[in-house]
Scaffold this motif. Sequence first.
Motif, PDB file in Angstrom:
ATOM      1  N   THR A 192       0.846  -1.058   0.040  1.00 56.31           N
ATOM      2  CA  THR A 192       0.027   0.088  -0.161  1.00 56.31           C
ATOM      3  C   THR A 192       0.735   1.407   0.013  1.00 56.31           C
ATOM      4  OG1 THR A 192      -1.751  -1.214   1.385  1.00 56.31           O
ATOM      5  CG2 THR A 192      -2.038   1.213   1.349  1.00 56.31           C
ATOM      6  N   LEU A 195       2.088   5.830  -2.314  1.00 57.02           N
ATOM      7  CA  LEU A 195       1.945   7.253  -2.700  1.00 57.02           C
ATOM      8  C   LEU A 195       2.025   8.105  -1.300  1.00 57.02           C
ATOM      9  CD1 LEU A 195      -1.376   6.765  -4.929  1.00 57.02           C
ATOM     10  CD2 LEU A 195       0.924   6.963  -5.675  1.00 57.02           C
ATOM     11  N   LEU A 198      -0.264   7.570   1.663  1.00 55.00           N
ATOM     12  CA  LEU A 198      -1.430   6.803   1.374  1.00 55.00           C
ATOM     13  C   LEU A 198      -1.434   5.590   2.461  1.00 55.00           C
ATOM     14  CD1 LEU A 198      -3.556   5.439  -0.272  1.00 55.00           C
ATOM     15  CD2 LEU A 198      -1.826   4.214  -1.689  1.00 55.00           C
ATOM     16  N   LEU A 294      -8.475  -1.715   3.301  1.00 54.48           N
ATOM     17  CA  LEU A 294      -7.681  -1.158   2.013  1.00 54.48           C
ATOM     18  C   LEU A 294      -6.392  -1.747   1.831  1.00 54.48           C
ATOM     19  CD1 LEU A 294      -7.626   1.429   0.368  1.00 54.48           C
ATOM     20  CD2 LEU A 294      -6.207   2.488   2.057  1.00 54.48           C
ATOM     21  N   GLU A 298      -5.408  -3.733  -1.613  1.00 55.13           N
ATOM     22  CA  GLU A 298      -3.972  -3.631  -2.462  1.00 55.13           C
ATOM     23  C   GLU A 298      -3.310  -4.622  -2.761  1.00 55.13           C
ATOM     24  OE1 GLU A 298      -3.682  -0.763  -3.742  1.00 55.13           O
ATOM     25  OE2 GLU A 298      -3.128   1.013  -2.458  1.00 55.13           O
ATOM     26  N   HIS A 324      -3.560   1.186  -6.363  1.00 52.95           N
ATOM     27  CA  HIS A 324      -3.606   2.755  -6.229  1.00 52.95           C
ATOM     28  C   HIS A 324      -2.921   3.086  -7.572  1.00 52.95           C
ATOM     29  CE1 HIS A 324      -0.137   1.400  -4.189  1.00 52.95           C
ATOM     30  NE2 HIS A 324       0.674   2.353  -4.892  1.00 52.95           N
ATOM     31  N   HIS A 325      -2.027   2.349  -8.185  1.00 58.59           N
ATOM     32  CA  HIS A 325      -1.542   3.041  -9.583  1.00 58.59           C
ATOM     33  C   HIS A 325      -2.377   2.960 -10.411  1.00 58.59           C
ATOM     34  CE1 HIS A 325       2.299   3.347  -7.910  1.00 58.59           C
ATOM     35  NE2 HIS A 325       2.663   2.154  -7.528  1.00 58.59           N
ATOM     36  N   GLU A 328      -4.092   6.003 -10.921  1.00 62.06           N
ATOM     37  CA  GLU A 328      -2.888   7.281 -11.576  1.00 62.06           C
ATOM     38  C   GLU A 328      -3.051   7.237 -12.990  1.00 62.06           C
ATOM     39  OE1 GLU A 328       0.744   8.322  -8.897  1.00 62.06           O
ATOM     40  OE2 GLU A 328       0.546   6.056  -8.831  1.00 62.06           O
ATOM     41  N   GLU A 334      -2.421  12.409  -7.729  1.00 64.56           N
ATOM     42  CA  GLU A 334      -2.128  11.601  -6.465  1.00 64.56           C
ATOM     43  C   GLU A 334      -2.507  11.862  -5.282  1.00 64.56           C
ATOM     44  OE1 GLU A 334       2.013  10.535  -4.040  1.00 64.56           O
ATOM     45  OE2 GLU A 334       2.130  11.483  -5.847  1.00 64.56           O
ATOM     46  N   VAL A 337      -6.254  10.207  -5.312  1.00 66.16           N
ATOM     47  CA  VAL A 337      -6.309   8.878  -4.751  1.00 66.16           C
ATOM     48  C   VAL A 337      -6.028   8.686  -3.419  1.00 66.16           C
ATOM     49  CG1 VAL A 337      -5.235   6.806  -5.325  1.00 66.16           C
ATOM     50  CG2 VAL A 337      -5.463   8.306  -7.270  1.00 66.16           C
ATOM     51  N   VAL A 338      -5.102   9.373  -2.789  1.00 66.61           N
ATOM     52  CA  VAL A 338      -4.862   9.274  -1.462  1.00 66.61           C
ATOM     53  C   VAL A 338      -6.102   9.669  -0.534  1.00 66.61           C
ATOM     54  CG1 VAL A 338      -3.417  10.215   0.563  1.00 66.61           C
ATOM     55  CG2 VAL A 338      -2.337   9.549  -1.533  1.00 66.61           C
ATOM     56  N   PHE A 341      -8.946   6.974  -0.712  1.00 67.42           N
ATOM     57  CA  PHE A 341      -8.469   5.653  -0.112  1.00 67.42           C
ATOM     58  C   PHE A 341      -8.476   5.965   1.428  1.00 67.42           C
ATOM     59  CE2 PHE A 341      -6.202   2.735  -2.963  1.00 67.42           C
ATOM     60  CZ  PHE A 341      -7.150   3.136  -4.060  1.00 67.42           C
TER      61      PHE A 341
END
Length: 359
Positions: A192, A195, A198, A294, A298, A324-325, A328, A334, A337-338, A341
């Motif tokens: 995970t 980022l 993250l 989470l 991942e 998460h990628h 992106e 970024e 996304v963070v 999440f």
Amino acid sequence: MLYNLLYAFHTEYSWLNVFRYITFRSIGSAVTAFLVVMLVGPSFIAWLRSKQIGQVVRDDGPETHFSKRGVPTMGGMLILGAMIASSLLWCNLLSGLVWLLITISVYYGAIGAADDWKKIRKGNARGLRPKEKLVLQVLGAAVAGYILLAHLHYDGVLSLPFLKGFHPDLGWWYLPFAILVIVGASNAVNLTDGLDGLATGPIVITASTYLIFSYVAGNAVVSSYLQIPYVQGAGEVTVFCGAMVGACLGFLWFNCYPAQIFMGDVGSLSLGGTLGAIATITKQEFLLVIVGGLFVMEALSVILQVGYFKMSGGKRIFLMAPFHHHFEKKGWPESKVVIRFWIISIILGLIALATLKLR
């Protein structure tokens, strides 16, 4: 240390009686760890930069990550230092559970440090070989599980969220189960951590949730009322969780976008393994699947991606794994996304807390 040194004088100085309360010491532990990171953080980052201990970025990763090359890494040493120092200050040092958690933190941190240092020294993203890392992780988790069963008199009975009348007893088969929980959590958090902030945010949420569960598990009356396993001495785990929350919150100050420092494997492997150990100690192993959903997502994204890639002859489920990628690659910034999440992690934490009554 403060408990052991000062509480003995509470009959002479009544105000020292406050050290008897786990809630007070948990808050003190969290605040202390936070302040340590905040005060030491700037000079620690400068020291890492002077020693050129910087992030190594994969060439096949997202193009937006190339700018992260050279950003100070191995910040997990700062987290662990603050977390352990605060625990030693506020926990009852006669607690075997606290010493077990400290040992696991240091051991998994050492594995992560060796992995990070090998990457930095070689100048590429290849650290320890996966099999080497896995063997070391399993060994540490096996020793921890054995200590719980053989020396701290734990049983192999499981507690399942939402199923209050179902408590299967694994006996000594609990040992491989504990290994799976600890090693799985360590690697899931590691995957995970890709980022800025993250992994740190969900770690704070997960540790906060287990802070509450360890407090409940350590109170015979409350645990009986809520129908969760009573774990003698688990109250001190609450203080340790407070230190983890405080240290990670302090680190998040420097780790949020754009990150001034990364925790590295020394942080992610250690914190993940420690969360797995806390889940095992509090007899809330399956709860980690919920509150740490989470991390599970991942890890599963990587397993599914690799498995499907091999089975289909080169096809992919996601644009890139870990999960998460994928977002992106779809063009999400970024920070978006963070934050999203983190929102998911907060909701999962609330669901986990709801299981206190839904049993």
